[in-house]
Design a protein around this motif. Structure first.
Motif, PDB file in Angstrom:
ATOM      1  N   SER B  45     133.742  94.247 -86.273  1.00 31.90           N
ATOM      2  CA  SER B  45     133.491  93.531 -85.011  1.00 31.90           C
ATOM      3  C   SER B  45     132.183  93.828 -84.773  1.00 31.90           C
ATOM      4  O   SER B  45     131.550  92.482 -84.357  1.00 31.90           O
ATOM      5  CB  SER B  45     134.005  94.446 -84.080  1.00 31.90           C
ATOM      6  N   ALA B  48     130.765  90.574 -86.767  1.00 31.16           N
ATOM      7  CA  ALA B  48     131.015  89.566 -85.816  1.00 31.16           C
ATOM      8  C   ALA B  48     130.435  89.219 -84.683  1.00 31.16           C
ATOM      9  O   ALA B  48     130.387  87.941 -84.055  1.00 31.16           O
ATOM     10  CB  ALA B  48     132.759  89.349 -85.744  1.00 31.16           C
ATOM     11  N   ALA B  76     129.548  82.486 -85.716  1.00 32.45           N
ATOM     12  CA  ALA B  76     130.616  81.752 -86.536  1.00 32.45           C
ATOM     13  C   ALA B  76     130.013  80.548 -87.174  1.00 32.45           C
ATOM     14  O   ALA B  76     130.492  80.141 -88.438  1.00 32.45           O
ATOM     15  CB  ALA B  76     131.705  81.714 -85.428  1.00 32.45           C
ATOM     16  N   PHE B  81     132.672  84.599 -90.702  1.00 29.34           N
ATOM     17  CA  PHE B  81     134.299  84.727 -90.249  1.00 29.34           C
ATOM     18  C   PHE B  81     135.022  86.136 -90.591  1.00 29.34           C
ATOM     19  O   PHE B  81     134.944  86.714 -91.155  1.00 29.34           O
ATOM     20  CB  PHE B  81     135.119  83.861 -91.245  1.00 29.34           C
ATOM     21  N   LEU B  82     135.738  86.504 -89.208  1.00 27.93           N
ATOM     22  CA  LEU B  82     136.461  87.859 -89.200  1.00 27.93           C
ATOM     23  C   LEU B  82     137.771  87.346 -89.101  1.00 27.93           C
ATOM     24  O   LEU B  82     138.079  86.878 -88.212  1.00 27.93           O
ATOM     25  CB  LEU B  82     136.086  88.563 -87.964  1.00 27.93           C
ATOM     26  N   SER B  83     138.590  88.001 -90.037  1.00 25.20           N
ATOM     27  CA  SER B  83     140.256  87.783 -89.975  1.00 25.20           C
ATOM     28  C   SER B  83     140.523  89.271 -89.391  1.00 25.20           C
ATOM     29  O   SER B  83     140.190  90.379 -89.731  1.00 25.20           O
ATOM     30  CB  SER B  83     140.735  87.715 -91.461  1.00 25.20           C
ATOM     31  N   PHE B  84     141.003  88.977 -88.302  1.00 24.71           N
ATOM     32  CA  PHE B  84     141.359  90.370 -87.397  1.00 24.71           C
ATOM     33  C   PHE B  84     142.373  91.142 -87.767  1.00 24.71           C
ATOM     34  O   PHE B  84     143.406  90.588 -88.375  1.00 24.71           O
ATOM     35  CB  PHE B  84     141.751  89.751 -85.903  1.00 24.71           C
ATOM     36  N   PRO B  87     145.171  90.227 -84.790  1.00 23.06           N
ATOM     37  CA  PRO B  87     144.899  88.593 -84.068  1.00 23.06           C
ATOM     38  C   PRO B  87     145.598  88.630 -82.766  1.00 23.06           C
ATOM     39  O   PRO B  87     146.707  89.247 -82.355  1.00 23.06           O
ATOM     40  CB  PRO B  87     145.535  87.889 -84.930  1.00 23.06           C
ATOM     41  N   VAL B  88     144.676  88.248 -81.830  1.00 23.08           N
ATOM     42  CA  VAL B  88     145.105  87.903 -80.570  1.00 23.08           C
ATOM     43  C   VAL B  88     146.100  86.921 -80.167  1.00 23.08           C
ATOM     44  O   VAL B  88     146.051  85.657 -80.872  1.00 23.08           O
ATOM     45  CB  VAL B  88     143.843  87.761 -79.521  1.00 23.08           C
ATOM     46  N   ASN B 143     149.498  82.520 -82.536  1.00 22.76           N
ATOM     47  CA  ASN B 143     149.936  83.983 -82.629  1.00 22.76           C
ATOM     48  C   ASN B 143     151.034  84.290 -81.533  1.00 22.76           C
ATOM     49  O   ASN B 143     151.756  85.365 -81.677  1.00 22.76           O
ATOM     50  CB  ASN B 143     148.777  84.782 -82.741  1.00 22.76           C
ATOM     51  N   ASN B 154     148.326  83.220 -90.696  1.00 23.27           N
ATOM     52  CA  ASN B 154     147.563  82.299 -90.052  1.00 23.27           C
ATOM     53  C   ASN B 154     146.159  82.620 -89.828  1.00 23.27           C
ATOM     54  O   ASN B 154     145.190  81.624 -89.943  1.00 23.27           O
ATOM     55  CB  ASN B 154     148.132  82.423 -88.621  1.00 23.27           C
ATOM     56  N   GLU B 155     145.562  83.683 -89.958  1.00 24.93           N
ATOM     57  CA  GLU B 155     144.127  83.902 -89.892  1.00 24.93           C
ATOM     58  C   GLU B 155     143.488  83.411 -91.230  1.00 24.93           C
ATOM     59  O   GLU B 155     142.484  82.850 -91.213  1.00 24.93           O
ATOM     60  CB  GLU B 155     144.130  85.562 -89.889  1.00 24.93           C
ATOM     61  N   GLN B 158     143.161  79.857 -91.084  1.00 24.79           N
ATOM     62  CA  GLN B 158     142.012  79.350 -90.240  1.00 24.79           C
ATOM     63  C   GLN B 158     140.641  79.495 -91.000  1.00 24.79           C
ATOM     64  O   GLN B 158     139.865  78.656 -90.868  1.00 24.79           O
ATOM     65  CB  GLN B 158     141.861  80.096 -89.005  1.00 24.79           C
ATOM     66  N   LEU B 162     137.846  76.688 -91.850  1.00 25.72           N
ATOM     67  CA  LEU B 162     136.716  76.776 -91.446  1.00 25.72           C
ATOM     68  C   LEU B 162     135.699  76.771 -92.537  1.00 25.72           C
ATOM     69  O   LEU B 162     134.532  76.875 -92.499  1.00 25.72           O
ATOM     70  CB  LEU B 162     136.487  77.895 -90.377  1.00 25.72           C
TER      71      LEU B 162
END
Ligand SMILES: Nc1ncnc2c1ncn2[C@@H]1O[C@H](COP(=O)(O)OP(=O)(O)OP(=O)(O)O)[C@@H](O)[C@H]1O
Ligand SMILES: [Mg+2]
Lengths: 444, 250
Positions: B45, B48, B76, B81-84, B87-88, B143, B154-155, B158, B162
């Motif tokens: 975090s 990011a 970004a 890039f951060l894959s959580f 994810p939110v 999500n 899905n992360e 993305q 990107l």
């Protein structure tokens, strides 16, 4: 009753002009009687004040202290190309259009082919409509002071009659333009929509002022939905900053009917929606949805009533609001379930986002439940935007401003899922995106 | 590409990261392992750009430039890039609309025009095929109601869209079934080149069989206490963390 002195002038003006108005109309005696009774109700009650429980958070003071012309001038000076943008143009529709309260045949497209999509003034005066008028006019509504005031002066508006088993082949747009050419203008349009058994209709209603003179509209719509009837009604409230609207809509639902009213409130000085559903048959479904997005000092008040009078019915209320600057919102949702109305599902939710700390919302559910087998849920939230979601979006390159806009857009746009006219849906989506400054570089 | 120097960070009065040094060069894959609560997600975090965490000492350089003062979206745009791990959910925004917005915002920041719709569609098709994501899935709200594994896939979708320079994958493997793990790892490997780098955070050796790391670091209590090659992961799997902890406290 204590009437504030500031209310006196407009009230008096209305009362005295009523006599002249009545003299000049060629209504039946029965209509005259209805009107005489209505003006008495208004005379007694006057304009509501904040002392009325239902008007605690909405003051009409600033409106009623103005002086209004009660008759508009209609010289048909409005060109279609100047007002085209206020219509939904990418689909074929019927149109009933008024300018300063007077019918504009030039802008309208009406019909009598199997269904009646025409004028209330005709229906109130011509014998062939008498049976429908006798049965429905002034029969559905609640006789509060503003509705009564409208009844007293009711003459013009939309008249829609869909007989048994008919579906109107295309949506109907009811548009009320105000030019206010002369001065401040008060308008009192009156719509009657009768949809008989197994019949169907889609209606889009809009009030739009064309210049910046103050306009005060006190509108009444009565809707009758017969057994198995379907009514899909959309209200677009995106008016100029000097225009105020009190919309009184009363809906009588018979067995197995479904009525949905979507209200999109994006602009206007003061907007008050009195939306009343009376479920008079079993297996009714009532759908009330609203999106409010306002700023500056705008005020939008949703006052809803769903009266469950019969068993096995549903109601779904979903109102969302986004308030910026010093704007204010009110949501007052009343649900009454009578003791015989068992097996009712009544849902109500009101979610709000305050963008500015000067904006405010008063949200109040009122549940009066006298039956015991009832599923009733209500929820109200007032929140800021989800910071975790904003951070998530940033990690994907979506900046603060754009992220906020996108979140608000998503929040509001959720309500649109139930909009059944695709072109209208995309139109509203674009309106919302524009209001929120979202760049819709994508199809929705 | 990424250089972390004596990074100390925390939240309110709590110190979480206590002097982290890490250098990741282009073309490399680094794995970070470590017990629950040791600070792995906090580290990602902070890289990011989550503002909640306060950096009290040290610096983070990305391609030679300190990024500490930059907003998360700026980072970004530079290619982080951060894959959580979690994810939110964003109700009301479809996967497609979200990724389109993300790509076009990134392009805008670089002074480029929006990506032409046909190119966008082609890219979405290509990357969703790579990750074996169903069409219907892309029109769902981001999500919302996704299963744990679907969120992770899905992360990476993305990420594939990107094409970041540095991808940090925080426990991307958790929640994935065996097939999905293979598909997702394959997606990550497709992105690998001599120009970009990956940091994978994981608790399990299994992922590292697919995404083979050049280095493995062990984070304990906010510090990297041990670094080694890929065999370190195997050793950890076998022995647990106690021996590394013991080793370092001596
Ligand atoms: N926002 C926060 N507020 C308070 N404490 C926090 C916050 N974020 C992290 N912490 C604390 O910092 C420590 C490190 O948390 P972090 O999530 O970085 O661990 P982790 O190594 O990712 O663990 P896991 O393997 O369980 O994912 C934990 O003790 C956690 O409770
Ligand atoms: Mg973690």
């Amino acid at each position: 009753m204590n009437i504030e002195s500031r209310n006196m002038s407009l009230k008096d003006k209305l009362l005295s002009s009523y006599l002249t108005f009545q003299e000049n109309q060629d209504f039946d005696n029965s209509i005259h009687d209805i009107k005489d009774a209505a003006i008495k109700v208004f005379e007694e009650k006057g304009f509501p004040t904040r002392k009325d429980e239902n008007w605690k958070y909405t003051s009409l003071n600033s409106l009623v202290k103005e002086d209004y012309s009660l008759v508009g001038r209609n010289d048909d000076a409005v060109e279609f190309r100047d007002v085209k943008k206020f219509f939904l143009n990418d689909i074929d529709t019927y149109k009933i259009v008024f300018i300063d309260g007077k019918y504009s045949s030039y802008l309208s497209e009406t019909t009598h082919d199997g269904v009646d999509v025409c004028l209330l003034s005709a229906a109130l005066t011509k014998p062939k409509y008498k049976s429908v008028i006798d049965k429905y006019f002034d029969k559905i509504l609640k006789k509060d002071s503003l509705t009564s005031l409208n009844t007293a002066f009711a003459r013009e508006g939309a008249y829609i009659y869909v007989p048994k088993g008919k579906a109107v082949s295309k949506p109907i747009q009811i548009v009320h333009f105000a030019t206010g050419v002369e001065s401040n203008l008060m308008l009192q349009p009156r719509n009657l929509v009768v949809v008989e058994e197994n019949a169907e209709v889609q209606i889009i209603e809009r009030h739009q002022s064309l210049n910046s003179n103050p306009v005060f509209t006190n509108s009444v719509t009565e809707i009758y939905a017969g057994n198995h009837a379907r009514v899909d009604y959309y209200k677009i409230q995106n008016d100029k900053e000097q225009a105020s609207l009190i919309d009184n809509t009363h809906i009588d639902q018979q067995t197995s009917s479904e009525v949905a009213v979507h209200t999109f409130s994006f602009g206007g000085k003061l907007t008050r929606n009195n939306l009343n559903f009376y479920q008079n048959g079993e297996h009714n479904n009532s759908i009330l949805k609203g999106v409010t997005i306002i700023e500056d000092k705008q005020h939008v008040d949703h006052n809803t009533l769903v009266h469950h009078k019969q068993p096995n019915c549903e109601s779904h209320q979903d109102y969302k609001g986004i308030f910026d600057d010093r704007s204010t919102g009110v949501f007052n949702g009343k649900v009454i379930v009578d003791s015989i109305a068992q097996k009712i599902n009544a849902y109500q939710s009101n979610n709000n986002i305050l963008v500015s700390d000067k904006a405010s919302i008063n949200s109040k559910p009122q549940l009066e439940i006298f039956a015991d087998d009832v599923r009733c849920s209500h929820g109200c939230t007032i929140g800021q935007l989800d910071e975790d979601a904003l951070f998530y979006m940033k990690t994907r390159g979506i900046g603060e401003k754009e992220g906020r806009a996108l979140l608000m857009y998503a929040f509001a746009n959720n309500v649109l899922e139930s909009v059944k006219i695709p072109q209208l849906k995309s139109r509203i989506t674009k309106l919302i995106a524009n209001k929120l400054g979202v760049n819709l570089g994508f199809e929705v | 590409m990424l250089e972390i120097k004596n990074l100390n960070a925390g939240i309110e009065d709590k110190d979480i990261l206590r002097g982290i040094d890490l250098k990741v060069n282009a073309g490399e894959v680094h794995a970070i392992m470590g017990p629950n609560g040791s600070g792995k997600s906090t580290l990602s975090s902070v890289i990011a750009g989550k503002e909640e965490y306060e950096v009290t000492d040290g610096d983070i350089l990305f391609e030679g430039e300190s990024i500490l003062e930059m907003d998360a979206d700026e980072r970004a745009h530079k290619g982080v890039f951060l894959s959580f791990q979690y994810p939110v959910e964003i109700p009301g925004v479809s996967v497609t609309n979200f990724i389109k917005t993300a790509i076009n915002q990134t392009r805008k920041a670089k002074g480029l025009e929006d990506m032409p719709a046909s190119e966008m569609l082609k890219k979405i098709r290509e990357k969703s095929e790579l990750l074996e994501i169903d069409r219907k899935f892309l029109s769902r709200s981001l999500n919302e109601g996704f299963s744990g594994g679907e969120k992770k896939r899905n992360e990476i979708f993305q990420m594939a869209m990107l094409e970041p320079k540095l991808a940090i994958l925080d426990e991307t493997d958790s929640g994935l079934d065996i097939d999905a793990l293979r598909i997702v790892s394959n997606g990550v490997n497709k992105l690998r080149s001599s120009d970009n780098a990956v940091i994978v955070i994981t608790h399990y050796q299994r992922l590292l069989e697919y995404i083979v790391p050049d280095f493995v670091h062990v984070l304990v209590n906010g510090k990297i206490v041990k670094s080694g090659g890929k065999e370190l992961a195997l050793e950890l799997e076998e022995k647990g963390y106690d021996w590394v902890k013991a080793e370092t406290t001596v």
